[in-house]
Write an enzyme that holds these catalytic residues in place. Structure first.
Site, PDB file in Angstrom:
ATOM      1  N   HIS A   5       0.855  -1.182   0.000  1.00 42.90           N
ATOM      2  CA  HIS A   5       0.000   0.000   0.000  1.00 42.90           C
ATOM      3  C   HIS A   5       0.894   1.236   0.000  1.00 42.90           C
ATOM      4  O   HIS A   5       2.132   1.124  -0.067  1.00 42.90           O
ATOM      5  CB  HIS A   5      -0.951  -0.012   1.200  1.00 42.90           C
ATOM      6  CG  HIS A   5      -0.271  -0.259   2.517  1.00 42.90           C
ATOM      7  ND1 HIS A   5       0.593   0.647   3.089  1.00 42.90           N
ATOM      8  CD2 HIS A   5      -0.321  -1.323   3.370  1.00 42.90           C
ATOM      9  CE1 HIS A   5       1.034   0.173   4.242  1.00 42.90           C
ATOM     10  NE2 HIS A   5       0.500  -1.019   4.436  1.00 42.90           N
ATOM     11  N   GLY A   7       1.812   3.198   2.265  1.00 41.50           N
ATOM     12  CA  GLY A   7       2.801   3.239   3.341  1.00 41.50           C
ATOM     13  C   GLY A   7       4.084   2.545   2.955  1.00 41.50           C
ATOM     14  O   GLY A   7       5.197   3.063   3.180  1.00 41.50           O
ATOM     15  N   HIS A   8       3.977   1.353   2.359  1.00 44.01           N
ATOM     16  CA  HIS A   8       5.175   0.657   1.884  1.00 44.01           C
ATOM     17  C   HIS A   8       5.902   1.495   0.824  1.00 44.01           C
ATOM     18  O   HIS A   8       7.132   1.634   0.857  1.00 44.01           O
ATOM     19  CB  HIS A   8       4.789  -0.685   1.246  1.00 44.01           C
ATOM     20  CG  HIS A   8       4.220  -1.684   2.194  1.00 44.01           C
ATOM     21  ND1 HIS A   8       2.932  -2.148   2.078  1.00 44.01           N
ATOM     22  CD2 HIS A   8       4.764  -2.310   3.269  1.00 44.01           C
ATOM     23  CE1 HIS A   8       2.705  -3.035   3.026  1.00 44.01           C
ATOM     24  NE2 HIS A   8       3.788  -3.145   3.770  1.00 44.01           N
ATOM     25  N   ASP A 121       4.949  -0.305  12.887  1.00 39.91           N
ATOM     26  CA  ASP A 121       5.482  -1.482  13.579  1.00 39.91           C
ATOM     27  C   ASP A 121       6.628  -1.033  14.496  1.00 39.91           C
ATOM     28  O   ASP A 121       7.787  -1.434  14.317  1.00 39.91           O
ATOM     29  CB  ASP A 121       5.951  -2.517  12.567  1.00 39.91           C
ATOM     30  CG  ASP A 121       4.798  -3.040  11.728  1.00 39.91           C
ATOM     31  OD1 ASP A 121       3.886  -3.657  12.296  1.00 39.91           O
ATOM     32  OD2 ASP A 121       4.807  -2.822  10.504  1.00 39.91           O
ATOM     33  N   MET A 155      -2.321   2.745   7.639  1.00 35.95           N
ATOM     34  CA  MET A 155      -2.326   1.857   6.483  1.00 35.95           C
ATOM     35  C   MET A 155      -1.703   0.516   6.864  1.00 35.95           C
ATOM     36  O   MET A 155      -0.662   0.461   7.524  1.00 35.95           O
ATOM     37  CB  MET A 155      -1.558   2.491   5.323  1.00 35.95           C
ATOM     38  CG  MET A 155      -2.270   3.691   4.740  1.00 35.95           C
ATOM     39  SD  MET A 155      -1.409   4.359   3.296  1.00 35.95           S
ATOM     40  CE  MET A 155      -2.521   5.696   2.860  1.00 35.95           C
ATOM     41  N   SER A 156      -2.366  -0.551   6.462  1.00 38.68           N
ATOM     42  CA  SER A 156      -1.911  -1.895   6.799  1.00 38.68           C
ATOM     43  C   SER A 156      -2.453  -2.865   5.762  1.00 38.68           C
ATOM     44  O   SER A 156      -3.592  -2.707   5.288  1.00 38.68           O
ATOM     45  CB  SER A 156      -2.410  -2.303   8.191  1.00 38.68           C
ATOM     46  OG  SER A 156      -2.199  -3.687   8.423  1.00 38.68           O
ATOM     47  N   ARG A 158      -3.443  -5.726   6.376  1.00 40.07           N
ATOM     48  CA  ARG A 158      -4.573  -6.424   6.988  1.00 40.07           C
ATOM     49  C   ARG A 158      -5.869  -5.616   6.953  1.00 40.07           C
ATOM     50  O   ARG A 158      -6.940  -6.159   7.226  1.00 40.07           O
ATOM     51  CB  ARG A 158      -4.232  -6.819   8.431  1.00 40.07           C
ATOM     52  CG  ARG A 158      -3.218  -7.960   8.513  1.00 40.07           C
ATOM     53  CD  ARG A 158      -3.016  -8.450   9.939  1.00 40.07           C
ATOM     54  NE  ARG A 158      -2.260  -9.686   9.989  1.00 40.07           N
ATOM     55  CZ  ARG A 158      -0.949  -9.764  10.177  1.00 40.07           C
ATOM     56  NH1 ARG A 158      -0.252  -8.644  10.343  1.00 40.07           N
ATOM     57  NH2 ARG A 158      -0.345 -10.938  10.205  1.00 40.07           N
TER      58      ARG A 158
END
Length: 254
Positions: A5, A7-8, A121, A155-156, A158
């Site tokens: 997403h 965020g990555h 994280d 954002m995740s 999951r």
């Protein structure tokens, strides 16, 4: 672990601002999942991930399979000590053993000068920093801010599990964290008062099941009774069957 997403991709962008060559790895790591967790159903969207990384001008993407990372006789694992024990360490025994092991293996394979991780994280970033220091790895660790949806939800990958109603409910995690930040900015320092205010906020969504809600030291993750040094508000909760984590920095050194 894939299912990328924004965020990555922000980590790729951060790396491009400082680096000449950017490598991303995609590997759903089995050793960081517990026996009743979501390893088999974890979202796997490799074609879309590769397209997104290509659009972000990633120079190389390393996508090993499980046998490349863990051979049939693999027997060595990494334990990082106290920083891995509270919070996620208590809720997910063995999780950080798997994280530290696969990160060390990927560091050894890729041999980066610098590595970029997301603040969402947060405990993982401390585990990786501890790993790098204790094992004398010549790598700089950079932690980038959490990217959020418009309503604040972190954002995740999951988040894809959530129904529309659960997605709405999940935004309460961020609202509770922001309440703690606002109270500290206004002069509140008692951790129990911060926790109580966060719990009041969380009770507005009774179907959100909190696993932990903690006010801790930012470096050691030791529980604080008073926020008299840089702290962290951290939360883990289940929304339906989906487990989400989030955090916000507390104190003057945000």
């Amino acid at each position: 672990m894939g299912a990328l997403h924004a965020g990555h991709l922000s980590l790729v962008e951060a790396a491009h601002r400082c680096e000449d060559f950017v490598v991303a790895t995609i590997f759903v790591n089995p050793t960081q999942f517990g026996p009743n967790e979501d390893f088999r159903r974890y979202p796997r969207t490799l074609d879309a991930d590769l397209a997104a990384l290509a659009a972000a001008e990633t120079d190389l993407v390393f996508v090993p399979d499980q046998t490349e990372i863990y051979g049939s006789r693999h027997a060595t694992f990494v334990e990082v000590g106290p920083v891995a024990e509270p919070l996620e360490g208590q809720c997910r025994p063995g999780h950080f053993r798997g994280v530290a092991t696969v990160v060390l293996k990927l560091f050894n394979i890729v041999a980066p000068d610098r590595a970029y991780f997301g603040q969402k994280d947060y405990q993982q970033t401390l585990v990786v920093r501890r790993l790098v220091v204790d094992l004398d790895l010549p790598i700089e660790i950079h932690v980038c801010r959490t990217l959020r949806e418009r309503d604040g939800l972190a954002m995740s990958s999951r988040n894809a599990y959530l129904t529309a109603d659960q997605r709405r409910q999940a935004s309460v995690l961020y609202r509770s964290l922001r309440r703690a930040v606002e109270l500290v900015a206004g002069g509140e320092r008692e951790a129990e008062a911060l926790r109580a205010a966060m719990q009041d906020c969380l009770r507005t969504e009774p179907q959100v099941a909190v696993e932990y809600l903690a006010i801790v030291d930012r470096e050691t993750l030791a529980r604080l009774s008073v926020v008299d040094r840089p702290g962290l508000a951290a939360i883990a909760a289940r929304v339906g069957e989906t487990r989400l984590i989030d955090n916000e920095l507390l104190g003057d050194e945000r």
